[in-house]
Design a protein around this motif. Structure first.
Motif, PDB file in Angstrom:
ATOM      1  N   LYS A  63       0.805  -1.291   0.108  1.00 50.51           N
ATOM      2  CA  LYS A  63       0.053   0.054   0.122  1.00 50.51           C
ATOM      3  C   LYS A  63       0.973   1.144   0.066  1.00 50.51           C
ATOM      4  O   LYS A  63       2.064   1.180   0.376  1.00 50.51           O
ATOM      5  CB  LYS A  63      -1.011   0.160   1.218  1.00 50.51           C
ATOM      6  CG  LYS A  63      -1.808  -1.219   1.307  1.00 50.51           C
ATOM      7  CD  LYS A  63      -2.768  -1.252   2.646  1.00 50.51           C
ATOM      8  CE  LYS A  63      -3.845  -2.148   2.457  1.00 50.51           C
ATOM      9  NZ  LYS A  63      -3.277  -3.628   2.479  1.00 50.51           N
ATOM     10  N   SER A  64       0.251   2.472  -0.201  1.00 51.69           N
ATOM     11  CA  SER A  64       0.946   3.591  -0.292  1.00 51.69           C
ATOM     12  C   SER A  64       1.915   3.731   0.925  1.00 51.69           C
ATOM     13  O   SER A  64       1.419   3.607   2.069  1.00 51.69           O
ATOM     14  CB  SER A  64       0.190   4.851  -0.374  1.00 51.69           C
ATOM     15  OG  SER A  64       0.786   6.076  -0.447  1.00 51.69           O
ATOM     16  N   GLY A  65       3.072   4.036   1.073  1.00 53.48           N
ATOM     17  CA  GLY A  65       4.215   4.093   2.089  1.00 53.48           C
ATOM     18  C   GLY A  65       4.813   2.808   2.671  1.00 53.48           C
ATOM     19  O   GLY A  65       5.459   3.068   3.307  1.00 53.48           O
ATOM     20  N   ASP A  66       4.320   1.755   2.027  1.00 55.81           N
ATOM     21  CA  ASP A  66       5.001   0.498   2.682  1.00 55.81           C
ATOM     22  C   ASP A  66       6.532   0.434   1.771  1.00 55.81           C
ATOM     23  O   ASP A  66       6.640   0.956   0.671  1.00 55.81           O
ATOM     24  CB  ASP A  66       4.178  -0.410   2.117  1.00 55.81           C
ATOM     25  CG  ASP A  66       2.875  -1.023   2.888  1.00 55.81           C
ATOM     26  OD1 ASP A  66       2.612  -0.282   3.800  1.00 55.81           O
ATOM     27  OD2 ASP A  66       2.035  -1.762   2.584  1.00 55.81           O
ATOM     28  N   VAL A  67       7.345  -0.265   2.698  1.00 53.93           N
ATOM     29  CA  VAL A  67       8.530  -0.569   2.351  1.00 53.93           C
ATOM     30  C   VAL A  67       8.868  -2.102   2.460  1.00 53.93           C
ATOM     31  O   VAL A  67       8.574  -2.623   3.594  1.00 53.93           O
ATOM     32  CB  VAL A  67       9.766   0.375   2.833  1.00 53.93           C
ATOM     33  CG1 VAL A  67      10.863  -0.193   2.654  1.00 53.93           C
ATOM     34  CG2 VAL A  67       9.309   1.695   2.927  1.00 53.93           C
ATOM     35  N   ILE A  68       9.393  -2.595   1.381  1.00 53.46           N
ATOM     36  CA  ILE A  68       9.596  -3.925   1.295  1.00 53.46           C
ATOM     37  C   ILE A  68      11.190  -4.351   1.101  1.00 53.46           C
ATOM     38  O   ILE A  68      11.691  -3.464   0.395  1.00 53.46           O
ATOM     39  CB  ILE A  68       8.761  -4.955   0.573  1.00 53.46           C
ATOM     40  CG1 ILE A  68       8.743  -4.685  -0.938  1.00 53.46           C
ATOM     41  CG2 ILE A  68       7.676  -5.070   1.088  1.00 53.46           C
ATOM     42  CD1 ILE A  68       8.194  -5.533  -1.686  1.00 53.46           C
ATOM     43  N   SER A  69      11.929  -5.313   1.323  1.00 56.35           N
ATOM     44  CA  SER A  69      12.987  -5.578   1.181  1.00 56.35           C
ATOM     45  C   SER A  69      13.242  -6.944   0.506  1.00 56.35           C
ATOM     46  O   SER A  69      12.534  -7.929   0.922  1.00 56.35           O
ATOM     47  CB  SER A  69      14.017  -5.680   2.590  1.00 56.35           C
ATOM     48  OG  SER A  69      15.319  -6.146   2.081  1.00 56.35           O
ATOM     49  N   LEU A  70      13.516  -7.171  -0.774  1.00 56.13           N
ATOM     50  CA  LEU A  70      13.678  -8.197  -1.725  1.00 56.13           C
ATOM     51  C   LEU A  70      15.241  -8.679  -1.683  1.00 56.13           C
ATOM     52  O   LEU A  70      15.751  -7.892  -2.287  1.00 56.13           O
ATOM     53  CB  LEU A  70      13.018  -7.901  -3.019  1.00 56.13           C
ATOM     54  CG  LEU A  70      11.568  -7.686  -2.803  1.00 56.13           C
ATOM     55  CD1 LEU A  70      10.955  -6.988  -4.039  1.00 56.13           C
ATOM     56  CD2 LEU A  70      10.693  -8.766  -2.366  1.00 56.13           C
ATOM     57  N   THR A  71      15.469  -9.990  -1.205  1.00 55.84           N
ATOM     58  CA  THR A  71      16.789 -10.210  -1.189  1.00 55.84           C
ATOM     59  C   THR A  71      17.081 -11.045  -2.495  1.00 55.84           C
ATOM     60  O   THR A  71      16.317 -12.039  -2.911  1.00 55.84           O
ATOM     61  CB  THR A  71      17.221 -11.262  -0.090  1.00 55.84           C
ATOM     62  OG1 THR A  71      16.736 -10.342   1.158  1.00 55.84           O
ATOM     63  CG2 THR A  71      18.665 -11.478   0.024  1.00 55.84           C
ATOM     64  N   ALA A  72      18.354 -10.847  -3.062  1.00 57.90           N
ATOM     65  CA  ALA A  72      18.498 -11.438  -4.445  1.00 57.90           C
ATOM     66  C   ALA A  72      19.331 -12.768  -3.780  1.00 57.90           C
ATOM     67  O   ALA A  72      19.801 -12.839  -2.722  1.00 57.90           O
ATOM     68  CB  ALA A  72      19.675 -10.571  -5.092  1.00 57.90           C
ATOM     69  N   THR A  73      19.539 -13.739  -4.981  1.00 57.07           N
ATOM     70  CA  THR A  73      20.013 -14.973  -4.663  1.00 57.07           C
ATOM     71  C   THR A  73      21.716 -14.412  -4.628  1.00 57.07           C
ATOM     72  O   THR A  73      22.009 -13.649  -5.217  1.00 57.07           O
ATOM     73  CB  THR A  73      19.892 -16.070  -5.534  1.00 57.07           C
ATOM     74  OG1 THR A  73      19.955 -15.609  -7.004  1.00 57.07           O
ATOM     75  CG2 THR A  73      18.461 -16.453  -5.448  1.00 57.07           C
TER      76      THR A  73
END
Length: 115
Positions: A63-73
Motif C-alpha cells: 500500500k502507499s508508504g509501504d517499504v519491502i526488502s527483496l533479497t537477491a540470490t
C-alpha cells in the motif's frame, strides 16, 4: 596505377606505429596490420529473476508508504533484480509510483510504494 586506399591505409599504419599505438586494421581484402589482439565479447549475463525471487506477490500487497526488502540470490546481480522490480512496478502501477534503492550490505533491493 597507385591504389589510393592502400596508400592511405599504409600512411596511417606508419603513423600509428611511430606513435607507439596498439592497433589492428583489417582492410576490405582481409590484409591485416598491427598486432592488437581483440578478445571476443562475452555475452551479457541473463538471469531469470522470477525463477529465483518472487517479487510480484509482496509488491501486489503493498500500500502507499509501504517499504519491502527483496533479497537477491547469491549469484544474482542486484541490478538484475532491481530492473525486474522496476519493470513490473511500471507495468502494474504506472511510472513513478515505486522507487527502489540497493542495499548492498544485505544483498537486497528496498522498494518504496509512494502512491
Amino acid at each position: 596505377m597507385i591504389d589510393i586506399k592502400k596508400e592511405t591505409i599504409a600512411k596511417y599504419v606508419r603513423h600509428l606505429t611511430n606513435f607507439g599505438c596498439q592497433f589492428k586494421v583489417i582492410e576490405a581484402d582481409g590484409t591485416e596490420h598491427g598486432d592488437l589482439i581483440i578478445a571476443a565479447e562475452k555475452p551479457a549475463l541473463h538471469v531469470s529473476v522470477l525463477k529465483h525471487v518472487d517479487y510480484k506477490t509482496p509488491m501486489l500487497a503493498m500500500k502507499s508508504g509501504d517499504v519491502i526488502s527483496l533479497t537477491a540470490t547469491v549469484d544474482m546481480p542486484l541490478e538484475s533484480l532491481r530492473s525486474s522490480i522496476a519493470g513490473f512496478a511500471t507495468n502494474e502501477f504506472g511510472a513513478g509510483v515505486v522507487t527502489t534503492t540497493l542495499d548492498r550490505a544485505n544483498n537486497a533491493v528496498l522498494v518504496l510504494r509512494m502512491e
